[in-house]
Design an enzyme around this catalytic site. Structure first.
Site, PDB file in Angstrom:
ATOM      1  N   ASP A  65      -3.564 -18.057   1.365  1.00  0.00           N
ATOM      2  CA  ASP A  65      -4.661 -18.717   0.673  1.00  0.00           C
ATOM      3  C   ASP A  65      -5.288 -19.800   1.545  1.00  0.00           C
ATOM      4  O   ASP A  65      -6.521 -19.937   1.602  1.00  0.00           O
ATOM      5  CB  ASP A  65      -4.203 -19.288  -0.674  1.00  0.00           C
ATOM      6  CG  ASP A  65      -2.845 -19.967  -0.616  1.00  0.00           C
ATOM      7  OD1 ASP A  65      -2.196 -19.937   0.444  1.00  0.00           O
ATOM      8  OD2 ASP A  65      -2.429 -20.528  -1.650  1.00  0.00           O
ATOM      9  N   TYR A 119       0.820  -1.215   0.000  1.00  0.00           N
ATOM     10  CA  TYR A 119       0.000   0.000   0.000  1.00  0.00           C
ATOM     11  C   TYR A 119       0.854   1.265   0.000  1.00  0.00           C
ATOM     12  O   TYR A 119       0.434   2.308  -0.497  1.00  0.00           O
ATOM     13  CB  TYR A 119      -0.935   0.027   1.213  1.00  0.00           C
ATOM     14  CG  TYR A 119      -2.100  -0.929   1.136  1.00  0.00           C
ATOM     15  CD1 TYR A 119      -2.210  -1.860   0.107  1.00  0.00           C
ATOM     16  CD2 TYR A 119      -3.085  -0.924   2.111  1.00  0.00           C
ATOM     17  CE1 TYR A 119      -3.271  -2.746   0.057  1.00  0.00           C
ATOM     18  CE2 TYR A 119      -4.159  -1.800   2.062  1.00  0.00           C
ATOM     19  CZ  TYR A 119      -4.241  -2.710   1.030  1.00  0.00           C
ATOM     20  OH  TYR A 119      -5.304  -3.576   0.976  1.00  0.00           O
ATOM     21  N   ASP A 169     -11.674  -8.589   6.495  1.00  0.00           N
ATOM     22  CA  ASP A 169     -12.980  -8.384   5.868  1.00  0.00           C
ATOM     23  C   ASP A 169     -13.689  -9.722   5.663  1.00  0.00           C
ATOM     24  O   ASP A 169     -14.909  -9.827   5.813  1.00  0.00           O
ATOM     25  CB  ASP A 169     -12.830  -7.660   4.529  1.00  0.00           C
ATOM     26  CG  ASP A 169     -12.685  -6.155   4.704  1.00  0.00           C
ATOM     27  OD1 ASP A 169     -12.580  -5.706   5.858  1.00  0.00           O
ATOM     28  OD2 ASP A 169     -12.678  -5.432   3.697  1.00  0.00           O
ATOM     29  N   ASP A 189      -5.897  -6.834   5.364  1.00  0.00           N
ATOM     30  CA  ASP A 189      -7.072  -6.169   4.811  1.00  0.00           C
ATOM     31  C   ASP A 189      -8.085  -7.199   4.332  1.00  0.00           C
ATOM     32  O   ASP A 189      -9.278  -7.139   4.644  1.00  0.00           O
ATOM     33  CB  ASP A 189      -6.640  -5.255   3.660  1.00  0.00           C
ATOM     34  CG  ASP A 189      -7.724  -4.275   3.238  1.00  0.00           C
ATOM     35  OD1 ASP A 189      -8.843  -4.339   3.800  1.00  0.00           O
ATOM     36  OD2 ASP A 189      -7.455  -3.453   2.353  1.00  0.00           O
ATOM     37  N   LYS A 199       2.897 -15.500   2.809  1.00  0.00           N
ATOM     38  CA  LYS A 199       3.017 -16.239   1.549  1.00  0.00           C
ATOM     39  C   LYS A 199       4.500 -16.535   1.330  1.00  0.00           C
ATOM     40  O   LYS A 199       5.112 -16.191   0.315  1.00  0.00           O
ATOM     41  CB  LYS A 199       2.431 -15.418   0.397  1.00  0.00           C
ATOM     42  CG  LYS A 199       2.220 -16.218  -0.893  1.00  0.00           C
ATOM     43  CD  LYS A 199       1.207 -17.340  -0.748  1.00  0.00           C
ATOM     44  CE  LYS A 199       0.984 -18.023  -2.103  1.00  0.00           C
ATOM     45  NZ  LYS A 199       0.184 -19.257  -1.962  1.00  0.00           N
TER      46      LYS A 199
END
Length: 372
Positions: free
Chosen positions: A221, A142, A249, A245, A189
């Site tokens: 994942d 970001y 959510d 993020d 990851k």
């Protein structure tokens, strides 16, 4: 206690839900003899419209001179639907996080017993879920360098992390786990990304300082899948900005509504408290937005200042509102007249009259409130 609280209602439903959080904080102040002073400022799309800046200088200065920040929401369809816009509401929030050093976002995720049937997930899967997600907030993709080729056909976003950025939030996650179920799950990851390999190495080294806490690892994942298959396995989740993020959510479906999830964004000096939902422009001005996430964010604000009895009373009031179906349409299939404002009234009334909730319930349906 006296607290100066900067209020940034923002866009969409932000002002509506923030108003209810302030109402509840005022009830707490009255009940416990505190002084909370609120001062508002612009941020997001409304700040662009009025000052051509998503984070005006006076807003930033107010935040820096306050004890805490109560944030609403940012975003507007005219920017969401225009990816070429040079000035965007989200830039204001990202800059605010960076300027204030708000490097840790803390998001509690809880399955309320009275709402188990509201979730799209089966009751037996989510019952008993209680997770705290620690998301790094000021690093990663970001905030990395962004490039677009001259012909507009190639783009890149740099994901970058340092040991210091990882260590400071990892310490917070491990300390939180010590007061919970003593388990930290690092979501990364590391089979693909060099930044994730750094995260895994640094967190593994740091874990030796917390021998009473179990550390395990999940690729992002797999973590996304496990959040749906067996969310009860998680205690504290630690992860980087982008993964946090997405995961947080996703976790919102556990409670049945994203309107229930609060958050705290903290740094070494400043702290901001906000619901995780967006500006929800479709509901703006309709008095139907769920204010509970904003109200629970206010409870996290109180906890930040060690006002735990006060925060617990807010949580008790929220639990009672859910039990009695004093909830907005996203959760309510019984009553069709419970508005954003009425939910706030009920919770504030409960704080003042916790032993008289049935009377409070009647007052709310009559459109009355004991809080002025």
């Amino acid at each position: 206690m006296k607290l100066n609280i900067a209020v940034l209602p923002g866009d969409g439903i932000g002002p509506e839900v923030t108003k209810q959080a302030i109402k509840v904080l005022k009830a707490i102040a009255l009940e416990f003899d505190h002084t909370f002073l609120f001062k508002e400022a612009l941020v997001g799309a409304i700040a662009i419209d009025e000052q051509n800046n998503p984070l005006p200088d006076n807003t930033l200065e107010l935040c820096k001179s306050s004890d805490a920040i109560l944030f609403g929401a940012i975003g507007h369809p005219k920017y969401d639907n225009d990816p070429s816009a040079k000035v965007r509401p989200e830039q204001g929030l990202l800059k605010l996080r960076k300027e204030l050093g708000l490097y840790a976002n803390v998001r509690p995720v809880k399955a309320y017993d009275t709402l188990l049937d509201k979730s799209p997930l089966k009751r037996e899967i989510i019952e008993g879920t209680d997770i705290s997600i620690y998301r790094e907030l000021t690093g990663g993709i970001y905030f990395g360098e962004k490039q677009l080729s001259e012909d507009g056909n190639t783009a890149s976003d740099l994901c970058e992390y340092s040991r210091e950025e990882i260590e400071r939030i990892a310490h917070l996650a491990f300390k939180a786990a010590q007061s919970r179920s003593k388990k930290v799950t690092l979501v990364d990851k590391a089979n693909v990304l060099e930044t994730s390999r750094l995260w895994r190495r640094v967190v593994t080294e740091l874990a030796t300082q917390y021998p009473d806490v179990t550390l395990d690892f999940l690729f992002v994942d797999n973590a996304a899948m496990q959040m749906i298959l067996n969310p009860k396995q998680f205690d504290v989740i630690l992860t980087e900005n982008l993964f946090g993020d997405v995961i947080s959510d996703e976790a919102s479906v556990i409670g049945g509504s994203i309107g229930l999830l609060a958050s705290a964004s903290v740094g070494d000096k400043y702290a901001m408290f906000e619901p995780i939902h967006g500006s929800y422009p479709q509901a703006t001005g309709k008095d139907i937005a769920n204010p509970v996430a904003s109200i629970l964010s206010a409870a996290m604000l109180l906890e930040h200042f060690d006002l735990h009895e006060e925060a617990d009373l807010i949580k008790e009031a929220v639990e009672k509102s859910l039990k009695l179906n004093v909830t907005t349409p996203d959760l309510n299939t019984i009553y069709d007249n419970i508005s954003t404002n009425k939910v706030g009234d009920f919770i504030a009334d409960f704080i003042s009259n916790p032993k008289d909730s049935n009377h409070n319930f009647t007052n709310i349906h009559l459109g009355q409130s004991t809080i002025i």
